[in-house]
Design a protein around this motif. Structure first.
Motif, PDB file in Angstrom:
ATOM      1  N   VAL A 146       0.880  -1.167   0.000  1.00  0.00           N
ATOM      2  CA  VAL A 146       0.000   0.000   0.000  1.00  0.00           C
ATOM      3  C   VAL A 146       0.917   1.217   0.000  1.00  0.00           C
ATOM      4  O   VAL A 146       1.481   1.583   1.039  1.00  0.00           O
ATOM      5  CB  VAL A 146      -0.933   0.003   1.220  1.00  0.00           C
ATOM      6  CG1 VAL A 146      -1.803   1.256   1.216  1.00  0.00           C
ATOM      7  CG2 VAL A 146      -1.799  -1.243   1.229  1.00  0.00           C
ATOM      8  N   LEU A 165      -6.148   4.064   2.829  1.00  0.00           N
ATOM      9  CA  LEU A 165      -5.667   2.722   2.520  1.00  0.00           C
ATOM     10  C   LEU A 165      -6.490   2.119   1.384  1.00  0.00           C
ATOM     11  O   LEU A 165      -5.941   1.491   0.465  1.00  0.00           O
ATOM     12  CB  LEU A 165      -5.749   1.834   3.762  1.00  0.00           C
ATOM     13  CG  LEU A 165      -4.887   2.254   4.960  1.00  0.00           C
ATOM     14  CD1 LEU A 165      -5.144   1.317   6.144  1.00  0.00           C
ATOM     15  CD2 LEU A 165      -3.403   2.254   4.603  1.00  0.00           C
ATOM     16  N   ALA A 168      -5.539   3.765  -1.947  1.00  0.00           N
ATOM     17  CA  ALA A 168      -4.238   3.305  -2.435  1.00  0.00           C
ATOM     18  C   ALA A 168      -4.352   1.908  -3.045  1.00  0.00           C
ATOM     19  O   ALA A 168      -3.727   1.610  -4.067  1.00  0.00           O
ATOM     20  CB  ALA A 168      -3.219   3.310  -1.300  1.00  0.00           C
ATOM     21  N   CYS A 169      -5.156   1.049  -2.424  1.00  0.00           N
ATOM     22  CA  CYS A 169      -5.371  -0.287  -2.983  1.00  0.00           C
ATOM     23  C   CYS A 169      -6.084  -0.197  -4.335  1.00  0.00           C
ATOM     24  O   CYS A 169      -5.758  -0.937  -5.269  1.00  0.00           O
ATOM     25  CB  CYS A 169      -6.180  -1.142  -2.014  1.00  0.00           C
ATOM     26  SG  CYS A 169      -5.283  -1.661  -0.539  1.00  0.00           S
ATOM     27  N   LEU A 182       0.102  -6.731   5.072  1.00  0.00           N
ATOM     28  CA  LEU A 182      -0.013  -5.380   4.538  1.00  0.00           C
ATOM     29  C   LEU A 182       1.317  -4.658   4.748  1.00  0.00           C
ATOM     30  O   LEU A 182       1.786  -4.526   5.881  1.00  0.00           O
ATOM     31  CB  LEU A 182      -1.133  -4.634   5.260  1.00  0.00           C
ATOM     32  CG  LEU A 182      -1.706  -3.391   4.582  1.00  0.00           C
ATOM     33  CD1 LEU A 182      -2.500  -3.802   3.345  1.00  0.00           C
ATOM     34  CD2 LEU A 182      -2.606  -2.628   5.551  1.00  0.00           C
ATOM     35  N   VAL A 184       3.078  -1.091   4.202  1.00  0.00           N
ATOM     36  CA  VAL A 184       2.711   0.306   3.958  1.00  0.00           C
ATOM     37  C   VAL A 184       3.963   1.162   3.803  1.00  0.00           C
ATOM     38  O   VAL A 184       4.887   1.085   4.617  1.00  0.00           O
ATOM     39  CB  VAL A 184       1.837   0.846   5.102  1.00  0.00           C
ATOM     40  CG1 VAL A 184       1.572   2.343   4.910  1.00  0.00           C
ATOM     41  CG2 VAL A 184       0.520   0.091   5.160  1.00  0.00           C
TER      42      VAL A 184
END
Length: 292
Positions: A146, A165, A168-169, A182, A184
């Protein structure tokens, strides 16, 4: 943390003495699917290099000296040695050291996940419950990058929301699945910015991870410092780790991963984290890998 009774919790979800937390979401089926992400064979580390200093710099450092995450000293192996060896001392939760936080690391009202009294979990000599022993078989699952820093580092003091989030996905064309790790990227070097207002996850972002059944969190940002929400302190650690049982990989470095994802044309990969089989501890150094 205000309103703690209303916070999400996985206490009891997998039993009253569970020690795996959200690692339970990484089933054999999840691992088998994750392995199919390794197609080109490209491998990228998600850990930051660990700087070391001579051991003498630690105990004898002057007041006000910078903290040291790893210290080493050469061991005497003979006046005409046929090999070399050293003693290495590491501070497992140091901001220069990429490390796994185990579930015993955070204490809520005298208890650790999933409601075990701290005195029953262990003590100064080591921990019997919720320790790093759970990582002994490694963590293998699908990883999802992400990237919140595609247009530059996040602003100072920024609180990341669940909507960010999700967005961004969507930009990456990926949907987070139960059991995913995940990763980040906020575009920050946490260890180099100890005197600045570091951005981090809000409670809303942690709730988003809970809804998506994220199994592991890794990132170059974690909890904002200082906190960005009134009455909410360190939601990633105090809620994600302590209440949801979601292991955290602190102080990761996804810089190379972001470049690899751009070149590979995808934001998913096989995620492998296999730290030393060190039991009875609250944290352990780790070098997580992304395999494409």
């Amino acid at each position: 943390m205000s309103g703690s009774a209303e916070l999400p919790s996985n206490w009891g979800r997998w039993g009253e003495r569970d020690e795996r937390g959200t690692l339970n979401l990484i089933t054999p089926e999840v691992r088998a699917r994750a392995v199919t992400e390794a197609r080109s064979g490209r491998t990228v580390s998600i850990a930051r290099p660990v700087p070391t200093s001579p051991l003498v710099a630690g105990p004898t450092a002057p007041l006000g000296a910078d903290s040291i995450g790893a210290m080493q000293a050469a061991l005497f192996t003979g006046s005409s040695p046929v090999g070399t060896a050293e003693l290495i001392v590491m501070l497992t939760h140091h901001p220069e050291l990429t490390h796994f936080d185990s579930l015993v690391h955070q204490v809520v009202d005298g208890k650790v996940y999933p409601g075990v009294a701290l005195e029953d979990a262990g003590g100064p000599g080591g921990y019997r419950h919720g320790s790093t022993a759970v990582f002994g078989q490694g963590v293998v699952t699908r990883g999802v990058l992400v990237d919140l820093a595609a247009d530059g580092p996040l602003p100072e003091g920024h609180g990341v929301t669940g909507a960010e989030l999700e967005e961004a996905c969507a930009r990456a064309g990926v949907e987070v699945r139960a059991g995913d790790a995940l990763v980040v990227r906020g575009g920050w070097d946490y260890a180099a910015c100890l005197d600045r207002r570091v951005p981090g996850m809000t409670l809303d972002a942690v709730l988003w991870m809970h809804r998506h059944d994220v199994a592991v969190y890794a990132g170059d940002i974690g909890d904002a410092r200082p906190p960005v929400e009134p009455g909410v302190f360190a939601p990633l650690h105090r809620v994600g780790l302590a209440r949801l049982g979601m292991p955290l990989i602190d102080v990761a470095d996804p810089t190379g991963l972001a470049a690899a994802c751009a070149e590979e044309g995808r934001a998913t990969f096989l995620f492998v984290a296999a730290p030393p089989r060190l039991g009875a501890a609250s944290g352990v150094p780790v070098n997580p890998l992304a395999i494409f």
